[in-house]
Design a protein around this motif. Structure first.
Motif, PDB file in Angstrom:
ATOM      1  N   THR A   1      52.562  35.281  46.661  1.00  0.00           N
ATOM      2  CA  THR A   1      51.765  34.363  47.452  1.00  0.00           C
ATOM      3  C   THR A   1      50.532  33.826  46.732  1.00  0.00           C
ATOM      4  O   THR A   1      49.875  34.509  45.969  1.00  0.00           O
ATOM      5  CB  THR A   1      51.289  35.040  48.737  1.00  0.00           C
ATOM      6  N   THR A   2      50.239  32.583  47.053  1.00  0.00           N
ATOM      7  CA  THR A   2      49.044  31.929  46.543  1.00  0.00           C
ATOM      8  C   THR A   2      47.837  32.408  47.347  1.00  0.00           C
ATOM      9  O   THR A   2      47.950  32.688  48.528  1.00  0.00           O
ATOM     10  CB  THR A   2      49.204  30.413  46.727  1.00  0.00           C
ATOM     11  N   VAL A   3      46.706  32.520  46.679  1.00  0.00           N
ATOM     12  CA  VAL A   3      45.510  33.013  47.345  1.00  0.00           C
ATOM     13  C   VAL A   3      44.359  32.043  47.087  1.00  0.00           C
ATOM     14  O   VAL A   3      44.245  31.498  45.990  1.00  0.00           O
ATOM     15  CB  VAL A   3      45.096  34.394  46.787  1.00  0.00           C
ATOM     16  N   LEU A   4      43.554  31.833  48.093  1.00  0.00           N
ATOM     17  CA  LEU A   4      42.351  31.019  47.910  1.00  0.00           C
ATOM     18  C   LEU A   4      41.126  31.904  48.127  1.00  0.00           C
ATOM     19  O   LEU A   4      40.903  32.416  49.232  1.00  0.00           O
ATOM     20  CB  LEU A   4      42.337  29.859  48.902  1.00  0.00           C
ATOM     21  N   ILE A   5      40.353  32.109  47.068  1.00  0.00           N
ATOM     22  CA  ILE A   5      39.152  32.932  47.180  1.00  0.00           C
ATOM     23  C   ILE A   5      37.941  32.021  47.299  1.00  0.00           C
ATOM     24  O   ILE A   5      37.714  31.167  46.438  1.00  0.00           O
ATOM     25  CB  ILE A   5      38.977  33.841  45.950  1.00  0.00           C
ATOM     26  N   THR A   6      37.187  32.196  48.364  1.00  0.00           N
ATOM     27  CA  THR A   6      35.981  31.393  48.523  1.00  0.00           C
ATOM     28  C   THR A   6      34.767  32.308  48.593  1.00  0.00           C
ATOM     29  O   THR A   6      34.884  33.482  48.928  1.00  0.00           O
ATOM     30  CB  THR A   6      36.026  30.556  49.818  1.00  0.00           C
ATOM     31  N   GLY A   7      33.625  31.750  48.281  1.00  0.00           N
ATOM     32  CA  GLY A   7      32.394  32.528  48.329  1.00  0.00           C
ATOM     33  C   GLY A   7      31.365  31.879  47.431  1.00  0.00           C
ATOM     34  O   GLY A   7      31.726  31.192  46.466  1.00  0.00           O
ATOM     35  N   GLU A   8      30.106  32.112  47.748  1.00  0.00           N
ATOM     36  CA  GLU A   8      29.026  31.539  46.943  1.00  0.00           C
ATOM     37  C   GLU A   8      29.109  32.030  45.505  1.00  0.00           C
ATOM     38  O   GLU A   8      29.776  33.022  45.211  1.00  0.00           O
ATOM     39  CB  GLU A   8      27.674  31.977  47.532  1.00  0.00           C
ATOM     40  N   SER A   9      28.378  31.378  44.646  1.00  0.00           N
ATOM     41  CA  SER A   9      28.332  31.782  43.247  1.00  0.00           C
ATOM     42  C   SER A   9      27.832  33.225  43.128  1.00  0.00           C
ATOM     43  O   SER A   9      26.880  33.604  43.795  1.00  0.00           O
ATOM     44  CB  SER A   9      27.395  30.841  42.505  1.00  0.00           C
ATOM     45  N   GLY A  10      28.530  34.007  42.310  1.00  0.00           N
ATOM     46  CA  GLY A  10      28.089  35.371  42.055  1.00  0.00           C
ATOM     47  C   GLY A  10      28.511  36.404  43.081  1.00  0.00           C
ATOM     48  O   GLY A  10      28.048  37.538  43.049  1.00  0.00           O
ATOM     49  N   THR A  11      29.423  36.035  43.988  1.00  0.00           N
ATOM     50  CA  THR A  11      29.851  36.998  45.005  1.00  0.00           C
ATOM     51  C   THR A  11      31.032  37.857  44.549  1.00  0.00           C
ATOM     52  O   THR A  11      31.449  38.758  45.269  1.00  0.00           O
ATOM     53  CB  THR A  11      30.247  36.300  46.323  1.00  0.00           C
ATOM     54  N   GLY A  12      31.588  37.560  43.372  1.00  0.00           N
ATOM     55  CA  GLY A  12      32.649  38.426  42.854  1.00  0.00           C
ATOM     56  C   GLY A  12      34.044  37.824  42.905  1.00  0.00           C
ATOM     57  O   GLY A  12      35.026  38.558  42.891  1.00  0.00           O
ATOM     58  N   LYS A  13      34.136  36.499  42.902  1.00  0.00           N
ATOM     59  CA  LYS A  13      35.457  35.874  42.999  1.00  0.00           C
ATOM     60  C   LYS A  13      36.325  36.207  41.778  1.00  0.00           C
ATOM     61  O   LYS A  13      37.503  36.532  41.928  1.00  0.00           O
ATOM     62  CB  LYS A  13      35.317  34.352  43.167  1.00  0.00           C
ATOM     63  N   ASP A  14      35.734  36.137  40.598  1.00  0.00           N
ATOM     64  CA  ASP A  14      36.481  36.490  39.382  1.00  0.00           C
ATOM     65  C   ASP A  14      36.986  37.922  39.449  1.00  0.00           C
ATOM     66  O   ASP A  14      38.130  38.223  39.121  1.00  0.00           O
ATOM     67  CB  ASP A  14      35.561  36.407  38.154  1.00  0.00           C
ATOM     68  N   LEU A  15      36.078  38.785  39.849  1.00  0.00           N
ATOM     69  CA  LEU A  15      36.373  40.206  39.924  1.00  0.00           C
ATOM     70  C   LEU A  15      37.562  40.472  40.851  1.00  0.00           C
ATOM     71  O   LEU A  15      38.474  41.231  40.521  1.00  0.00           O
ATOM     72  CB  LEU A  15      35.124  40.885  40.493  1.00  0.00           C
ATOM     73  N   VAL A  16      37.561  39.795  41.997  1.00  0.00           N
ATOM     74  CA  VAL A  16      38.622  39.986  42.987  1.00  0.00           C
ATOM     75  C   VAL A  16      39.947  39.437  42.454  1.00  0.00           C
ATOM     76  O   VAL A  16      41.000  40.068  42.595  1.00  0.00           O
ATOM     77  CB  VAL A  16      38.228  39.314  44.317  1.00  0.00           C
ATOM     78  N   ALA A  17      39.897  38.284  41.793  1.00  0.00           N
ATOM     79  CA  ALA A  17      41.126  37.687  41.257  1.00  0.00           C
ATOM     80  C   ALA A  17      41.772  38.643  40.252  1.00  0.00           C
ATOM     81  O   ALA A  17      42.980  38.894  40.284  1.00  0.00           O
ATOM     82  CB  ALA A  17      40.823  36.345  40.608  1.00  0.00           C
ATOM     83  N   ARG A  18      40.958  39.203  39.370  1.00  0.00           N
ATOM     84  CA  ARG A  18      41.482  40.159  38.397  1.00  0.00           C
ATOM     85  C   ARG A  18      42.064  41.388  39.070  1.00  0.00           C
ATOM     86  O   ARG A  18      43.110  41.894  38.677  1.00  0.00           O
ATOM     87  CB  ARG A  18      40.357  40.643  37.485  1.00  0.00           C
ATOM     88  N   ALA A  19      41.351  41.872  40.072  1.00  0.00           N
ATOM     89  CA  ALA A  19      41.829  43.078  40.758  1.00  0.00           C
ATOM     90  C   ALA A  19      43.188  42.812  41.395  1.00  0.00           C
ATOM     91  O   ALA A  19      44.089  43.643  41.307  1.00  0.00           O
ATOM     92  CB  ALA A  19      40.820  43.534  41.810  1.00  0.00           C
ATOM     93  N   ILE A  20      43.354  41.640  41.993  1.00  0.00           N
ATOM     94  CA  ILE A  20      44.652  41.315  42.598  1.00  0.00           C
ATOM     95  C   ILE A  20      45.734  41.387  41.518  1.00  0.00           C
ATOM     96  O   ILE A  20      46.784  41.972  41.707  1.00  0.00           O
ATOM     97  CB  ILE A  20      44.626  39.905  43.234  1.00  0.00           C
ATOM     98  N   HIS A  21      45.438  40.804  40.363  1.00  0.00           N
ATOM     99  CA  HIS A  21      46.423  40.832  39.281  1.00  0.00           C
ATOM    100  C   HIS A  21      46.715  42.263  38.820  1.00  0.00           C
ATOM    101  O   HIS A  21      47.869  42.676  38.752  1.00  0.00           O
ATOM    102  CB  HIS A  21      45.933  39.997  38.101  1.00  0.00           C
TER     103      HIS A  21
ATOM    104  N   ARG B   1      52.523  42.521  38.592  1.00  0.00           N
ATOM    105  CA  ARG B   1      52.359  41.571  37.494  1.00  0.00           C
ATOM    106  C   ARG B   1      51.432  42.099  36.407  1.00  0.00           C
ATOM    107  O   ARG B   1      51.262  41.471  35.371  1.00  0.00           O
ATOM    108  CB  ARG B   1      51.798  40.259  38.036  1.00  0.00           C
ATOM    109  N   ALA B   2      50.824  43.242  36.659  1.00  0.00           N
ATOM    110  CA  ALA B   2      49.794  43.770  35.752  1.00  0.00           C
ATOM    111  C   ALA B   2      50.182  43.812  34.266  1.00  0.00           C
ATOM    112  O   ALA B   2      49.341  43.517  33.425  1.00  0.00           O
ATOM    113  CB  ALA B   2      49.330  45.144  36.223  1.00  0.00           C
ATOM    114  N   PRO B   3      51.431  44.176  33.920  1.00  0.00           N
ATOM    115  CA  PRO B   3      51.752  44.220  32.483  1.00  0.00           C
ATOM    116  C   PRO B   3      51.802  42.836  31.838  1.00  0.00           C
ATOM    117  O   PRO B   3      51.854  42.732  30.625  1.00  0.00           O
ATOM    118  CB  PRO B   3      53.145  44.855  32.439  1.00  0.00           C
ATOM    119  N   PHE B   4      51.812  41.790  32.654  1.00  0.00           N
ATOM    120  CA  PHE B   4      51.937  40.432  32.119  1.00  0.00           C
ATOM    121  C   PHE B   4      50.565  39.761  32.112  1.00  0.00           C
ATOM    122  O   PHE B   4      49.612  40.294  32.663  1.00  0.00           O
ATOM    123  CB  PHE B   4      52.981  39.672  32.943  1.00  0.00           C
ATOM    124  N   PRO B   5      50.476  38.579  31.484  1.00  0.00           N
ATOM    125  CA  PRO B   5      49.132  38.018  31.276  1.00  0.00           C
ATOM    126  C   PRO B   5      48.393  37.613  32.558  1.00  0.00           C
ATOM    127  O   PRO B   5      49.003  37.220  33.545  1.00  0.00           O
ATOM    128  CB  PRO B   5      49.403  36.771  30.435  1.00  0.00           C
TER     129      PRO B   5
END
Ligand SMILES: Nc1ncnc2c1ncn2[C@@H]1O[C@H](COP(=O)(O)OP(=O)(O)OP(=O)(O)O)[C@@H](O)[C@H]1O
Ligand SMILES: [Mg+2]
Length: 457
Positions: A167-187, A192-196
């Motif tokens: 499934t596709t996911v849309l992460i929203t939130g102000e700057s610096g709330t951890g969107k990158d962090l959450v995207a990586r954690a999902i991966h 899919r973790a062994p893949f890029p």
């Protein structure tokens, strides 16, 4: 070859005898058994690193023994030996988990090469497993800190999304709330973790460059395209792609992204051929997509396609109970990094941190602590270490400011100014310099106005 424990399973006494002698010379520990039935007990007792297993055995045959061995210990290396090797049995054995195959008769040197190769591949795959574990520790869900109700819900959602594969996911939130962090954690929590995992910022590059980064291009597709190049979507096959700042994507890119999301295929630039890949798309933005849709800057169909699973990260000021755990997390981290020994934050300073509005959210908190910990050597972070804008704002929570939307009949500008000055003075306990800072005027100007409103004795 030193010191390895090798179990030999063969009914041919001559083979086991000569192999034992050769291996012992190499410093290995050997155990031999003459049939498949004894292989399993020997595996348990002797705990070998490697098993040499004959394919033809009296009683249960080699492939069946192999199955049992792998069921008992999926980790042990098995190399099959046989005089009757056919391609099919070899293939079958490898499918069942044998690492390699050697045809009888063989010399000890030939066998050594195969064993060394097997051991090397084993140590490489262990290394890969270790690195994976390490990456998961670094980027997994456990790196996201938070105790608030909002974050508990985010954790639950990340786990659910990680399990549901595509499934596709849309992460929203102000700057610096951890969107990158959450995207990586999902991966990294997903299969899919062994893949890029790859990220691209949709607003960072001119359109054509961005599209060629994402979709790749054929040789000669444009002036600089001297060779064909795969895009991110192809490189990340089986993995995850983060489309960061999706709100900044141009309308032309949006069309292409929508097509990709709906059909799972795309074309490299300059090609007519569809490329099919399996990637999970995560989109992130700190902009209000709904508003962009209303302003016709963002396609509504793409918006609906993206927001099938929305994940919102609340601003830090809406979850102040996360501040103490985040502070502790960053203090631990920077203590290690800078070899410092900060033990705590004073209760007064913590109160200020909880009152501050954190426009830059967790990034701002992190950067502030980093700066303090580089510069200071005290064991306790107290309010005097905190930057002025933080202490000042924390001292004037919103309710102190007069509500200027409620202008009733008889309100004069002078009256407003006077009451504002009074409030500022009240909230600073009469400290004129601070009251002046709050009002963004000089102390001199404040005293002038105080005189004007008869606020000075
Ligand atoms: N819950 C959290 N626990 C620990 N660290 C966090 C948390 N949230 C954010 N951070 C840290 O804060 C910083 C900013 O996070 P991140 O880059 O994920 O934010 P972002 O939402 O992607 O911001 P932007 O919109 O500016 O791209 C990073 O250093 C990240 O590690
Ligand atoms: Mg980001």
């Amino acid at each position: 070859m030193n010191n390895h424990r090798i179990l030999i399973v063969d009914d041919d006494k001559l083979v086991t005898w000569s192999l034992s002698r050769d291996f012992e010379r190499e410093g290995c520990q050997i155990k031999t058994v003459g049939n498949g039935e004894s292989a399993l007990p020997a595996l348990r007792e002797f705990n070998p690193d490697l098993i040499l297993l004959d394919l033809r055995l009296p009683g249960i045959d080699g492939l069946e023994v192999l199955k049992q061995i792998k069921a008992a210990d999926s980790d042990v290396i098995v190399i099959m030996m046989t005089a009757y090797a056919t391609v099919e049995t070899a293939v079958q054995a490898v499918k069942l988990g044998a690492l390699d195959f050697i045809k009888k008769p063989f010399t000890f040197d030939e066998l050594k090469i195969i064993i060394e190769r097997a051991l090397r591949s084993r140590s490489l795959s262990r290394e890969v497993a270790n690195l994976r574990q390490h990456i998961k520790q670094k980027y997994g869900i456990h790196n996201i800190i938070g105790v608030s109700q909002q974050m508990q819900e985010v954790f639950a959602l990340i786990r659910k999304i990680a399990q549901s594969d595509a499934t596709t996911v849309l992460i929203t939130g102000e700057s610096g709330t951890g969107k990158d962090l959450v995207a990586r954690a999902i991966h990294y929590e997903s299969r899919r973790a062994p893949f890029p995992y790859m990220a691209i910022n949709c607003g960072s590059l001119p359109d054509t460059l961005l599209e060629s980064e994402l979709f790749g291009h054929e040789k000669g597709a444009f002036t600089d395209a001297r060779t064909a190049k795969k895009g991110l979507l192809e490189l990340a096959n089986k993995g995850t792609v983060l489309l960061d700042e999706i709100g900044d994507a141009s309308l032309s890119l949006q069309v292409k992204l929508l097509r990709f999301m709906e059909e799972k295929v795309f074309k490299r630039i300059g090609s007519t051929r569809d490329v099919e890949v399996d990637v999970r798309i995560i989109a992130a933005t700190n902009r209000n997509l709904e508003q962009l849709v209303a302003e016709r800057q963002f396609r509504e169909d793409l918006y609906f396609r993206l927001k099938v699973i929305p994940l919102h990260l609340a601003p830090l000021r809406e979850r102040p109970e996360d501040i103490p755990v985040l502070v502790k997390h960053f203090i631990d981290k920077f203590n290690k990094e800078f070899k410092k020994n900060v033990r705590q934050v004073s209760p007064e300073a913590m109160k200020i941190l909880k009152l501050y509005r954190w426009p830059g959210n967790i990034r701002e908190l992190r950067n502030m602590l980093e700066r303090i910990m580089i510069l200071e050597n005290d064991e306790t972070i107290s309010s005097r270490h905190l930057p002025l804008e933080i202490t000042l704002q924390a001292e004037t929570p919103d309710e102190v400011l007069p509500d200027i939307t409620e202008i009733s009949a008889g309100t004069s500008l002078h009256g407003m100014e006077k009451s504002l000055i009074l409030k500022a003075l009240q909230s600073t306990g009469g400290n004129q310099s601070r009251a002046a800072q709050l009002l963004h005027i000089s102390r001199h100007a404040l005293r002038y106005k105080m005189k004007k409103y008869h606020l000075l004795e």
